[in-house]
Design a protein around this motif. Structure first.
Motif, PDB file in Angstrom:
ATOM      1  N   GLU A 479       0.834  -1.209   0.000  1.00  0.00           N
ATOM      2  CA  GLU A 479       0.000   0.000   0.000  1.00  0.00           C
ATOM      3  C   GLU A 479       0.870   1.262   0.000  1.00  0.00           C
ATOM      4  O   GLU A 479       0.620   2.213  -0.745  1.00  0.00           O
ATOM      5  CB  GLU A 479      -0.919   0.001   1.224  1.00  0.00           C
ATOM      6  N   ASN A 483       0.919   3.987  -2.985  1.00  0.00           N
ATOM      7  CA  ASN A 483       0.568   5.384  -2.718  1.00  0.00           C
ATOM      8  C   ASN A 483       1.671   6.339  -3.133  1.00  0.00           C
ATOM      9  O   ASN A 483       1.416   7.390  -3.742  1.00  0.00           O
ATOM     10  CB  ASN A 483       0.248   5.581  -1.229  1.00  0.00           C
ATOM     11  N   ASN A 487       1.307   9.105  -6.079  1.00  0.00           N
ATOM     12  CA  ASN A 487       1.338  10.503  -5.638  1.00  0.00           C
ATOM     13  C   ASN A 487       2.565  11.271  -6.108  1.00  0.00           C
ATOM     14  O   ASN A 487       2.500  12.484  -6.333  1.00  0.00           O
ATOM     15  CB  ASN A 487       1.259  10.576  -4.107  1.00  0.00           C
TER      16      ASN A 487
END
Length: 510
Positions: A479, A483, A487
């Protein structure tokens, strides 16, 4: 130097035998069963091990050995096919088994002398055979049996010949290491004197004598093998070594800087860095086929390396980080294997530049190279680096290789490695990296529809790269990686995780 010679009949486990013996600090070497008998006799090994193999002694052109081997007085241990061959050559009887014995079996010991010294009455062993012994050669006695094999272990102690129907070298055989240990020390009389310190001293002396007054060049990739090779050769010949590092434009983030710091600052090695990134990217423009990428990068690397090497006066030798598994594959009884993908090396330079080859690691396995690196003072950061392919990010950038796509992939790869290191998983896995896919997917970012790139994350467990299993990384870690990639990297809106093992897949995507 004492050595145990392993005669290879094509077993998939032959390398394991050598590794097990070396773990006892006794040098072992594998030779093909086609090696001349005179060579074996001349070497005067402390012991000989005959490996298993896929053949039957009843096959036409079944591999064999010179029967004179058993008259040398050197202890011999036959494993699986090696046992059947000993029986067949020395007058015993081998027959096709009514049912093949494959997998775990319970070995019941009949004689606890020498090879089975301090082994329990019953122990689990790993069988893999279709033939079995029904009558021992004259002079042999039974040492152990199983439910399906009356003669699972036999010996002629007067002639120092031992034979096992099972594989002691695999982890599934519970007391396998102890059995091999007994053969090496109790029967062959070896001493545990082979270690990396003695290897370094011997190799340095050999390199100095070989090189003499001439110069050596070494192609440096920044990986474990080429770095250890460079440091070892430098320790032997000093400034007579020049390392050439080619920046091909498809390196990982900060790769070039790390190589320069390690070799120049830590070891004061002559290092020539060539920035050829534009040259490589021009050659790769519009190329999508992975084999073409590999061949273009390999050929261009050789051209550049040759150009730079010719600028150095007095060069007669090329140092290369060839490892023992590569040597074994090239001379193995098993013969040539199928080409899955071409490999990146500088072998073509030898004839063109009339160079002689120095391969100081050709006797070592990968784990031994790391041990050698520690002996030479190379930092763990280098020694435990995950493998990186010669064609670099070009084969992780699926489809066309462009500067924009490489920058995207390089950033994603850096994030994967940073997070895996932070989490403590880096040393637990063989290899981890990012792959840029040649597809775009729909996404929603900031309430807007996006249509952007996909990054695949790959992490595998392996021992030698021949087979591999995907790593069950924690969801929290995946995760975090996902992310950060989405991002921090403009143009990426999806991350996927590769759960394919090898086989059927390969570790790299191309």
């Amino acid at each position: 130097m004492q050595e145990i010679l392993i005669i290879d009949f094509g077993s998939q486990y032959t390398q394991l035998i050598a590794r097990r013996v070396r773990e006892f600090k006794v040098y072992s070497e594998i030779i093909p069963c086609t090696a001349p008998f005179a060579e074996i006799k001349k070497r005067k090994p402390a012991g000989i091990i005959l490996s298993g193999g896929p053949s039957s002694v009843f096959d036409e052109n079944a591999p064999t050995i010179n029967i004179e081997l058993f008259k040398l007085g050197i202890p011999v241990l036959g494993i699986c096919y090696g046992m059947q061959l000993i029986t067949h050559l020395l007058g015993g009887k081998v027959t096709k088994a009514e049912k093949r014995e494959y997998g775990k079996a319970i070995l019941k010991i009949d004689d606890f002398s020498d090879i089975f010294n301090e082994i329990p009455d019953e122990t689990v062993v790993w069988m893999s055979h279709a033939d079995k012994i029904i009558e021992m050669p004259h002079g042999f006695i039974r040492l152990a049996h199983t439910e399906n094999s009356s003669y699972a272990a036999i010996a002629d102690r007067n002639k120092k010949i031992y034979a096992l129907q099972f594989h002691p070298e695999v982890v599934h055989t519970q007391e396998g290491k102890k059995i091999l240990h007994n053969f090496v020390f109790k029967i062959c009389g070896c001493s545990p004197t082979w270690d990396m310190h003695s290897f370094v001293e011997r190799e340095i002396e050999y390199i100095r004598k070989t090189v003499g007054k001439y110069r050596v060049v070494c192609a440096l990739s920044g990986g474990v093998d080429s770095t250890v090779t460079a440091v070892l050769v430098h320790k032997a010949v000093g400034d007579a070594l020049t390392c050439i590092f080619v920046d091909n434009g498809v390196l990982r983030a900060e790769e070039r800087e790390k190589v320069e710091e390690t070799l120049r600052k830590n070891f004061h090695i002559n290092l020539k860095v060539v920035d050829a990134s534009e040259r490589f990217l021009r050659k790769l423009k519009g190329v999508k086929d992975p084999e073409r990428k590999r061949k273009i990068i390999g050929a261009e690397f050789i051209k550049i390396f040759e150009e730079e090497a010719k600028k150095i006066e007095g060069v007669k030798f090329l140092a290369q980080g060839t490892l023992y598994p590569d040597v074994i594959e090239s001379v193995s009884f098993k013969g040539p294997s199928a080409t899955i993908k071409s490999h990146h090396n500088v072998g073509g330079l030898l004839k063109r530049m009339k160079l002689k080859l120095i391969e100081p690691l050709r006797e070592l396995f990968k784990d031994e190279v790391r041990d050698l690196g520690r002996e030479l003072g190379i930092p763990d950061e280098i020694l435990y680096r995950h493998p990186f392919p010669g064609p670099g990010l070009a084969i992780r950038c699926i489809g066309e290789v462009t500067r924009e796509r490489l920058d995207m992939l390089r950033k994603a790869d850096k994030i994967v490695l940073e997070e895996i290191k932070k989490s403590g998983w880096y040393k637990k896995v063989w290899q981890s990296f990012a792959v840029l896919l040649p597809v775009r997917t729909v996404g929603v970012m900031g309430d807007e529809r996006t249509y952007e790139h996909v990054i695949a994350v790959r992490a595998v467990h392996s021992v030698d790269g021949m087979t591999a299993d995907w790593v069950r990384l924690p969801y929290e870690l995946l995760e975090k990686i996902s992310n950060r990639i989405i991002n921090e990297i403009k143009g990426v809106n999806r991350v996927v995780y590769d759960i394919t093992s090898k086989p059927p897949g390969t570790i790299e995507w191309e």
